[in-house]
Design an enzyme around this catalytic site. Structure first.
Site, PDB file in Angstrom:
ATOM      1  N   TYR A  73      -3.359  -3.493 -13.409  1.00 32.81           N
ATOM      2  CA  TYR A  73      -2.819  -3.659 -14.744  1.00 32.81           C
ATOM      3  C   TYR A  73      -3.586  -2.813 -15.758  1.00 32.81           C
ATOM      4  O   TYR A  73      -3.004  -2.220 -16.658  1.00 32.81           O
ATOM      5  CB  TYR A  73      -2.870  -5.130 -15.170  1.00 32.81           C
ATOM      6  CG  TYR A  73      -2.094  -6.069 -14.279  1.00 32.81           C
ATOM      7  CD1 TYR A  73      -0.894  -5.673 -13.683  1.00 32.81           C
ATOM      8  CD2 TYR A  73      -2.550  -7.362 -14.016  1.00 32.81           C
ATOM      9  CE1 TYR A  73      -0.184  -6.525 -12.874  1.00 32.81           C
ATOM     10  CE2 TYR A  73      -1.839  -8.221 -13.204  1.00 32.81           C
ATOM     11  CZ  TYR A  73      -0.650  -7.800 -12.628  1.00 32.81           C
ATOM     12  OH  TYR A  73       0.050  -8.636 -11.825  1.00 32.81           O
ATOM     13  N   ARG A 112       0.820  -1.217   0.000  1.00 30.53           N
ATOM     14  CA  ARG A 112       0.000   0.000   0.000  1.00 30.53           C
ATOM     15  C   ARG A 112       0.851   1.263   0.000  1.00 30.53           C
ATOM     16  O   ARG A 112       0.448   2.291   0.532  1.00 30.53           O
ATOM     17  CB  ARG A 112      -0.956   0.017   1.203  1.00 30.53           C
ATOM     18  CG  ARG A 112      -1.852  -1.191   1.312  1.00 30.53           C
ATOM     19  CD  ARG A 112      -2.842  -1.248   0.182  1.00 30.53           C
ATOM     20  NE  ARG A 112      -3.656  -2.452   0.232  1.00 30.53           N
ATOM     21  CZ  ARG A 112      -4.581  -2.764  -0.667  1.00 30.53           C
ATOM     22  NH1 ARG A 112      -4.783  -1.967  -1.686  1.00 30.53           N
ATOM     23  NH2 ARG A 112      -5.272  -3.890  -0.565  1.00 30.53           N
ATOM     24  N   ASP A 122      -8.767 -12.407  -9.731  1.00 26.22           N
ATOM     25  CA  ASP A 122      -8.047 -11.379  -8.979  1.00 26.22           C
ATOM     26  C   ASP A 122      -8.387  -9.983  -9.493  1.00 26.22           C
ATOM     27  O   ASP A 122      -7.761  -9.469 -10.427  1.00 26.22           O
ATOM     28  CB  ASP A 122      -6.538 -11.616  -9.056  1.00 26.22           C
ATOM     29  CG  ASP A 122      -6.123 -12.864  -8.306  1.00 26.22           C
ATOM     30  OD1 ASP A 122      -6.646 -13.081  -7.200  1.00 26.22           O
ATOM     31  OD2 ASP A 122      -5.286 -13.619  -8.827  1.00 26.22           O
ATOM     32  N   TRP A 141       3.377  -0.946  -7.991  1.00 23.53           N
ATOM     33  CA  TRP A 141       3.172  -0.098  -9.176  1.00 23.53           C
ATOM     34  C   TRP A 141       4.517   0.320  -9.765  1.00 23.53           C
ATOM     35  O   TRP A 141       4.728   0.284 -10.982  1.00 23.53           O
ATOM     36  CB  TRP A 141       2.346   1.120  -8.794  1.00 23.53           C
ATOM     37  CG  TRP A 141       2.133   2.085  -9.922  1.00 23.53           C
ATOM     38  CD1 TRP A 141       2.927   3.147 -10.263  1.00 23.53           C
ATOM     39  CD2 TRP A 141       1.058   2.070 -10.862  1.00 23.53           C
ATOM     40  NE1 TRP A 141       2.415   3.794 -11.357  1.00 23.53           N
ATOM     41  CE2 TRP A 141       1.266   3.157 -11.745  1.00 23.53           C
ATOM     42  CE3 TRP A 141      -0.053   1.255 -11.034  1.00 23.53           C
ATOM     43  CZ2 TRP A 141       0.400   3.447 -12.801  1.00 23.53           C
ATOM     44  CZ3 TRP A 141      -0.928   1.553 -12.081  1.00 23.53           C
ATOM     45  CH2 TRP A 141      -0.696   2.630 -12.944  1.00 23.53           C
TER      46      TRP A 141
END
Length: 323
Positions: free
Chosen positions: A266, A227, A259, A232
């Site tokens: 993505y 988090r 998922d 990313w």
């Protein structure tokens, strides 16, 4: 993704896992079936885990170090156990120089190629991430650790056609005087990047991506660092490196159909579904997966890349491990 258990003859632990949890497909130990490359004595590492890692200063942009080491230095730092062509040595030097820096809200991040002496801490991170996501009993830890270690040793032999990246996170703390103080760097995540057919797996996950196209897989983020944008930026670092190492713009990765968080990540990063597993894969105790693809833009300024996305982190994003 990026990248990603049931383990074939290797060991059928479970089929209910996350995107990259397919040990048989990517993490096939050499003593089992279809090893990717034969192991070399020069690639042997002990199974002991390291407890620390080296880091570098961070800055908000992506770049490469200006100093270029000589070919012999690059070769010695990332021994592959085989002879390299001049072109491969140049690529090896580029990998050694690669650095991705990003300033985050809570600290900073550095992504670079895993060094041989960092094998143990990377094995530990991947093992912990996989065991956690699969809810495996403690007795499986050593076995999974062995498989992961053998896999990483094998993959090192494919450098510079494929490489393991590791990300270090340096947090910020506010002192009593109101000033910010940086913590020591910690290993926060890892991801594998394949650049071409020579770096591709001998038995890729389904739906099968083109072997000559760049592929991102086996991404994992340390539980205590989720988090924060680590996943990313591992994805973005992989894309930047692919832009430097490959002339192909199409990049592929896998994501399990169930998922939603990884899929959203993505999609936000620009990946679109190319193909989805048939329902019949369930009969083989596998989870259905999407094959996703993104066409990278040609940009000479890596800082133009969007690095603001959140992790949406899951225990690990190992699309090729967790089918």
């Amino acid at each position: 993704m990026a990248t990603t258990i049931s383990v074939p003859v290797s060991l059928n632990l479970s089929s209910d896992s996350q995107p990259y949890k397919r040990l048989p497909l990517i993490l096939s130990p050499p003593i089992l079936q279809h090893p990717f490359l034969s192991l070399h004595k020069s690639c042997y590492f002990s199974s002991r885990f390291c407890s620390s890692s080296n880091g570098s200063s961070s800055s908000p942009t992506t770049t490469a170090e200006t100093e270029t080491p000589c070919a012999s230095t690059a070769y010695d730092s990332y021994k592959t156990g085989r002879f390299l062509s001049n072109e491969e040595i140049e690529k090896l030097k580029a990998l050694q120089d690669f650095r991705y820096y990003q300033q985050l809200e809570t600290g900073s991040m550095l992504v670079r190629v895993m060094k041989p002496e960092e094998m143990d801490i990377t094995v530990k991170l991947l093992t912990e991430s996989f065991v956690e996501s699969m809810s495996l009993p403690v007795g499986y830890v050593s076995l999974v650790c062995y498989f992961v270690q053998q896999y990483l040793i094998e993959r090192r032999a494919s450098i510079p056609h494929a490489v393991t990246l590791i990300g270090f996170y340096k947090g910020k703390q506010e002192t009593k005087g109101g000033e910010e103080e940086e913590d020591l760097e910690e290993l926060a995540g890892t991801v594998e990047v394949c650049f071409d057919e020579r770096g591709a797996s001998a038995s890729p996950p389904t739906p099968t991506p083109p072997k000559n196209a760049p592929y991102i897989c086996n991404m994992a983020v340390k539980q205590s660092h989720r988090r924060r944008g680590i996943g990313w930026n591992l994805l973005k670092a992989s894309e930047v490196l692919i832009s430097e190492m490959s002339s192909m713009r199409d990049v592929y990765l896998h994501c399990r159909v169930i998922d939603s968080a990884p899929f959203n990540m993505y999609t936000k990063a620009g990946y679109n579904i190319v193909k989805t597993d048939s329902i019949w894969v369930v009969l083989m105790l596998q989870m259905r997966k999407h094959l996703m693809c993104k066409k990278l833009l040609v940009s000479k300024n890596p800082s133009e890349l969007d690095t603001s996305g959140s992790d949406m982190e899951f225990s690990s994003q190992m699309d090729t491990w967790k089918s």
